[in-house]
Design a protein around this motif. Structure first.
Motif, mmCIF file in Angstrom:
data_model
loop_
_atom_site.group_PDB
_atom_site.id
_atom_site.type_symbol
_atom_site.label_atom_id
_atom_site.label_comp_id
_atom_site.label_asym_id
_atom_site.label_seq_id
_atom_site.Cartn_x
_atom_site.Cartn_y
_atom_site.Cartn_z
ATOM 1 N N UNK A 49 -22.264 -0.474 10.974
ATOM 2 C CA UNK A 49 -21.759 0.072 9.714
ATOM 3 C C UNK A 49 -20.255 0.336 9.788
ATOM 4 N N UNK A 50 -19.570 0.072 8.698
ATOM 5 C CA UNK A 50 -18.161 0.406 8.628
ATOM 6 C C UNK A 50 -18.026 1.914 8.396
ATOM 7 N N UNK A 92 -15.163 4.991 7.828
ATOM 8 C CA UNK A 92 -13.743 5.220 7.544
ATOM 9 C C UNK A 92 -13.132 5.989 8.721
ATOM 10 N N UNK A 118 -5.105 8.543 8.172
ATOM 11 C CA UNK A 118 -4.842 8.444 6.742
ATOM 12 C C UNK A 118 -4.853 7.031 6.209
ATOM 13 N N UNK A 119 -5.995 6.415 6.202
ATOM 14 C CA UNK A 119 -6.106 5.030 5.709
ATOM 15 C C UNK A 119 -6.248 5.055 4.190
ATOM 16 N N UNK A 120 -5.565 4.144 3.503
ATOM 17 C CA UNK A 120 -5.643 4.140 2.037
ATOM 18 C C UNK A 120 -6.832 3.303 1.588
ATOM 19 N N UNK A 121 -7.197 3.483 0.331
ATOM 20 C CA UNK A 121 -8.326 2.732 -0.224
ATOM 21 C C UNK A 121 -8.074 1.237 -0.174
ATOM 22 N N UNK A 127 -8.759 0.050 3.249
ATOM 23 C CA UNK A 127 -10.212 -0.009 3.450
ATOM 24 C C UNK A 127 -10.762 -1.279 2.819
#
Lengths: 504, 710
Positions: A420-421, A423, A427-430, A433
């Motif tokens: 499964x991925x 998050x 601070x990763x942005x949408x 992702x």
């Protein structure tokens, strides 16, 4: 003649005779009527084609679920081991002979005097029956483990404080694993004798190569010796005798630290998957097949039997008979003819081996012709070595090493995506992702059917087209051996981070 | 945004709970229902883990648990829902986020947005080509009621595409949470409401298809009105009625496959669109043959009906040949239009064969006259006719509204054959069984699967049928609206009625299913010389709308009466039947709406949007009704709509007036009527009766003279 031969062969086929024997029968009968050896192969093909007429190639006979069930039946996955360089391993096999003559076994060395993370992976390809391969899978690991042991440990074995059969190794048991409990006592005695011999002639300078050679030869010696009358006892144990008349190739990989040693006797093969670029992989050979295509082997045999070059190798076979040029067991290429004549006198010839009356090969002049001595290759692992494959010749007849390496490499990529991925905390942005997810989607779309990489390679080797797979798996038992050999494949994954750390 | 608003589920629930308590209701939480008790197929109580509650009514509003709860009664109540994983994301706060940002829906991206704690909450419904992710196929785990499922970003990715595309601002936003709260979905995207067909007084309010929070108030009111008044104040909610389903809809495998597609709530639904999953379940015996002839199927009640046939390549016009265009969804001129035109012409000039097997067929019988007495009470028309008479009749509720519209034939003494619309299969049986005499003297049996139906339509039908049967088909020997049991080909016992359900001459044959293929092939072979043509269900729709024939479920429903639909000629008031008082009242006091036909005089067939029903009708600029169905009238040469005109008083509210007055109101020469088709107003003329022209053959006669019949 041809039709007579065909019907004869067909009836013989029903008795599950190996290809070696069939070709031998043809060779013998054809020599009577003076056929050249090239036409034997044609005859064989003809027979095969005729038999295939019994089935239709147009429609699959098995459903997809049945094919998968069949392919996955023997699959084994170790789970995440993450011990030293070893991440995990997986193995699978597919029978052609009935019963299957291949064996795969894996052990961890548990009593190696403070040394840790040591593993042995073995693939054994039997012939003339499965007995010899079975014995190797039961006994060979203990021989190697014992010979790798310190004198201190050997003394404990001698004093029976340690059971050399059980305490030196931890075995990864597959679901169909079995071993002969009746014989364990004899095995223990043999190992204790070995410990005593080692202690009486200590040699601290022996290399890993020496140890493997000695272990292989000692076990082969013990197998053959058990089949002969002991001094003082006149009896021959018929079971041990027929065991010694079957044979087996062996390929044993030894992992210690970041070193891999492969000891090979016969025509199995071990290959490293070495990554040289993003999607670029090359195979690194860790063993060489001992067969008639190996020039070094041919030279070795011919020089050991001067004046026999016409007869010692015929049709690419030892004495026109045996394909691998090194093997365990196979006493009929090792014993003096007198021993075999004696055995034939005591026992019903058909009771001791499939060779019956013709136990002694033709042109059997200067035995022994065969040895169990392995060729040992050492490889120091680099961070680019991601996995190792050991396969019996049944695999390598269908796929080349680079194809196998590419298949496993692709499967590794695809398997990484399965989990499964999640998050990451940072601070990763949408958008970032989504970019990752889009790549995952592309890879998921071509997700392999089999989670087990050994099964995956097996499926690719025989298929992957469903109709073809179904055909391969439903070839009648009496002729299946003409299409595929027993196939065994073991894949060992290495921990790249561990290697990089150790090599720094 | 005026009228825009947001609520959270807990707020809605606590408000309802507060109101219930104020009115003396009691709420028990955490109670497990073990079974719903029944007596004589009627709710009698509920057995819970805390004890038994005796009650007259039970409402199954258990959301995604409603299917499982439905199984906990005897007989079992089928509630066809299946759960899917369902997602939304919440972002971390975004600078300058307007707390009053309106709720935004983007059907193209299948997504929605709203403000949430200074960030954005965004979710959506996976489009059909991607599919939803069904879950809990083998049951919902215990204690799941306040739980969520683990994240599945790979499943959500398709929606993330839509979200980032429509709202570029949140490309750089960070995610706080991906919420995966499973929802239950239905086979046709509509809710599941109303009284179950299996257990009386067992109501269902479930399958909210992810629209439960906003609908809760209305649904609650509807169900209470059903329980208290029998018929709710709302208009027709047949599309949401639980009785629209047949048993197959509750098949778990079907549901799992179908909800993958129906979760796509935002996907554009063209006129006449069909779901593609879970198909080909119920097919007629000649289905495969029809497929060979080029049939294109549509599904009603899981039954595959041939809708139209792809014309043969040699049939002149190029535009017929583009099959992909024929199947493409559109709001304008359908791809099949020219194909249906060919079928229509064949019905008018030659002979067509249409598979009617999906129609609901019911057999009603008794030893004595009980079946007749029963039907007389159920039906508004007189059933006491001679054997072989076909009687069109309504079955009305106590308000005089149509519960069913059907054809009944007295087949033998005390044995009746009933034909009802396909969709009525569950509902019709329920309505009949509900009113059956308790002494068991009347037997009602659903024989839908026993008979196939073949409809021969057109001027040559009489001659064609006579070629394959020993029975005379001459009009005076086999009169319209009569029924005979005849042999066709080598097959016997074929219930044949001289009617076509579309106003043309012809025959409907109800054939024991094993003979259907034989009869079909017999007719097709014999029909070659008459230019017989396969036709689909669409041609019947075109023929009947042009002739102003109302169909139940579309033009007629429990809220419309025979007086309002102009069908008093099918009402016999000299007997007692359900709804009679209501009709007498309407005859005396009048009605406030009337079924009419509109002709769109200036409608251009190349207009981007065609009428398809539910268009607003304006009288002198004032909204006074809605259309119910629409089709092009090939003979009238004009687009035709059916619908109801409401009589509005000067204040603009509906007013009941006597029939003559409402006719005068409608036909007032000064009145100007318009229909609004997607924003364009089209002037229309209004008719109270079937235009005589509609019975004529095509206006450009290529008509061949009828062969002499002897």
């Amino acid at each position: 003649m041809v039709s007579w031969l065909k019907s004869y062969m067909y009836s013989m086929n029903r008795f599950y005779l190996s290809k070696n024997v069939i070709s031998k029968i043809i060779a013998r009968n054809s020599s009577v009527v003076g056929l050249e050896s090239t036409s034997h192969c044609q005859n064989l093909d003809l027979t095969v084609t005729n038999c295939r007429h019994l089935t239709s190639d147009l429609y699959p006979k098995l459903s997809r679920q049945q094919v998968s069930w069949y392919l996955r039946y023997h699959e084994y996955y170790s789970g995440e081991i993450n011990d030293g360089v070893l991440k995990s391993f997986t193995t699978n096999k597919l029978a052609s002979n009935n019963p299957i003559e291949d064996r795969a076994a894996e052990v961890r060395l548990v009593h190696s005097d403070g040394r840790k993370n040591e593993y042995l992976f073995g693939v054994f390809d039997g012939h003339g029956g499965c007995a010899c391969a079975q014995i190797l899978s039961e006994r060979l690991f203990s021989y190697v483990a014992l010979m790798l042991s310190s004198n201190d440990l050997l003394r404990k074995i001698q004093l029976e404080k340690i059971d050399p059969c059980r305490d030196l190794i931890y075995r990864f048991t597959h679901k169909d694993y079995y071993h002969s409990q009746d014989m364990e006592h004899l095995y223990r005695v043999a190992l204790q004798r070995l410990a005593r011999d080692l202690l009486s002639a200590p040699n601290d300078d022996s290399t890993v190569e020496d140890i493997f050679k000695a272990a292989f030869l000692r076990l082969d010696h013990d197998i053959l010796a058990d089949a002969l009358p002991k001094e003082g006892h006149g009896d021959i144990n018929i079971e041990n005798l027929s065991l010694a008349l079957t044979g087996s190739c062996a390929n044993l990989a030894y992992i210690t630290g970041t070193d891999v040693y492969v000891a090979n006797t016969g025509d199995c093969k071990a290959v490293i998957g070495h990554q040289i670029g993003q999607d670029e992989w090359i195979p690194i050979m860790l063993s060489y097949e001992h067969d008639a295509e190996n020039e070094k082997e041919v030279t070795r045999i011919c020089s050991a039997h001067p004046g026999e070059s016409d007869t010692v190798l015929r049709n690419g076979r030892l004495l026109g008979d045996l394909a691998p040029l090194r093997a365990f067991g196979d006493a009929r290429y090792k014993w003096p003819s007198a021993v075999m004549k004696h055995a034939l006198n005591i026992f019903s010839p058909n009771g001791i081996s499939i060779y019956g009356e013709s136990l002694i090969p033709h042109n059997y002049k200067t035995p022994p012709y065969l040895t169990a001595e392995p060729e040992v290759v050492h490889h120091a692992l680099s961070a680019r070595d991601k996995f190792m494959v050991i396969g019996s010749d049944g695999l390598w007849e269908l796929l080349k090493p680079n194809q196998v390496v590419d298949l496993i490499a692709a499967h590794m990529d695809d398997r990484q995506i399965i989990s499964q991925f999640v998050v990451p905390q940072s601070g990763i942005t949408l958008k970032e992702i989504n970019d990752v997810l889009k790549v995952r989607k592309r890879i998921l779309a071509k997700k392999p059917e089999d989670e087990n990489v050994a099964t995956h390679v097996l499926r690719m080797a025989l298929g992957p087209d469903h109709t073809q797979l179904s055909q391969y798996l439903t070839i009648p038992p009496n002729i299946v051996r003409n299409y595929r050999d027993d196939i065994t494949i073991t894949v060992v994954y290495f921990d790249t981070d561990y290697i990089a750390e150790r090599n720094e | 945004m005026p009228n825009d608003g947001v609520v959270t589920a807990p707020d809605v629930v606590s408000t309802f709970a507060k109101k219930i308590k104020q009115m003396g209701g009691k709420i028990f939480e955490g109670v497990q229902v073990n079974s719903v008790l029944t007596k004589d197929d009627t709710v009698s109580g509920v057995e819970t883990n805390l004890g038994t509650i005796n009650c007259e009514y039970f409402v199954n509003c258990a959301g995604q648990w409603s299917r499982e709860l439905g199984l906990k009664s005897s007989p079992k109540v089928r509630v066809p829902v299946h759960s899917c994983e369902h997602f939304y994301i919440v972002t971390k706060p975004i600078p300058d986020m307007d707390r009053n940002m309106p709720v935004i829906r983007d059907p193209d991206g299948n997504v929605y947005f709203r403000e949430w704690n200074g960030g954005i909450m965004a979710g959506g419904f996976e489009p059909p080509h991607h599919g939803g992710k069904p879950v809990f196929h083998s049951g919902i785990p215990p204690k799941f009621e306040f739980q969520l499922l683990p994240e599945d970003w790979d499943q959500f990715q398709i929606l993330l595409d839509g979200i980032l595309n429509r709202m570029p601002l949140i490309n750089d936003a960070q995610v706080r949470q991906l919420v995966n709260g499973p929802e239950s979905f239905t086979p046709d995207q509509n809710w599941i409401l109303g009284q179950s067909a299996e257990v009386y007084n067992y109501y269902v309010a479930a399958g909210m298809h992810s629209r439960g929070i906003q609908a809760a108030g209305g649904v609650g009111r509807l169900i209470s009105e059903m329980i208290v008044d029998g018929l709710p104040q709302f208009t027709n909610l047949w599309q949401c009625d639980i009785q629209r389903f047949v048993p197959h809809h509750s098949n778990r495998k079907f549901l799992r496959d179908r909800v993958k597609e129906t979760i796509a709530l935002y996907d554009l639904k063209y006129a006449n669109s069909q779901f593609s999953s879970g198909r080909n379940l119920r097919t007629s015996p000649i289905h495969t043959q029809l497929k060979v002839y080029g049939a294109n199927f549509g599904e009603t009640n899981a039954y595959e009906r041939a809708m139209w046939f792809t014309p043969k390549h040699e049939e002149d016009v190029d535009e017929y040949l583009d099959e992909s265009a024929m199947l493409k969804g559109t709001f304008g001129k359908p791809g099949w239009f020219n194909a249906v035109k060919l079928e229509y012409q064949a019905c008018k000039e030659r002979v067509c064969i249409v598979d009617m097997s999906s129609f609901t067929k019911i057999e009603i019988k008794s030893k004595g006259s009980e079946a007749l007495d029963f039907l007389q009470y159920m039906c508004s028309n007189d059933i006491n006719h001679g054997i072989g008479t076909v009687i069109h009749t309504g079955m009305l509720n106590s308000h005089g509204g149509y519960e069913n519209d059907c054809s009944i034939v007295p087949l033998r003494d005390n044995t009746f054959f009933l034909i009802a619309p396909t969709q009525q299969q569950t509902r019709c049986m329920f309505w009949l069984q509900k009113h059956l005499p308790k002494d068991g003297s009347v037997q009602v049996r659903d024989v839908t699967s026993m008979y196939s139906g073949i409809n021969l339509i057109g001027p040559h039908a009489q001659q064609l049928l006579s070629d394959v049967t020993e029975t005379s088909t001459l009009t005076h020997k086999f009169k319209p609206m009569t029924c005979q049991v005849i042999d066709v080909g080598y097959a016997s016992n074929i219930i044949t009625m001289r009617l076509t359900h579309c106003g043309e001459d012809g025959f409907v044959m109800y054939i024991p299913s094993e003979y259907a293929l034989h009869v079909y092939e017999m007719l097709m072979n014999a029909g070659k010389d008459y230019g017989i043509r396969n036709a689909g269900y669409l041609v019947i729709r075109h023929l009947r709308i042009e002739k102003m024939f109302a169909y139940w479920g579309i033009d007629m429903d429990p809220y419309t009466t025979p007086v309002e639909t102009g069908r008093e000629f099918r009402v016999v008031l000299e007997k007692d039947f359900i709804g009679k008082e209501a009709l007498l009242r309407q005859k005396k006091d009048g009605i406030s709406k009337k079924f009419v036909q509109f002709q769109l005089e200036s409608f251009n067939l190349d207009a981007p949007v065609w009428p398809s029903g539910k268009e607003p009708i304006y009288r002198n600029g004032k909204l006074c009704g809605m259309t119910t169905s629409a089709a092009y009238g090939f003979t009238l040469g004009q687009f035709v709509c059916l619908g109801y005109l409401h009589h509005l008083n000067e204040q603009g509210t509906p007013e009941i007036v006597v029939t003559k007055k409402i006719h005068d109101y409608i036909k007032d020469p000064k009145a100007k009527y318009e229909i609004d088709v997607a924003g364009t107003l089209y002037p229309v003329s209004v008719g109270l009766y079937t235009p005589r022209m509609a019975y004529k053959a095509h206006d450009k006669p290529t008509f061949l003279p009828m062969p002499e019949t002897t």
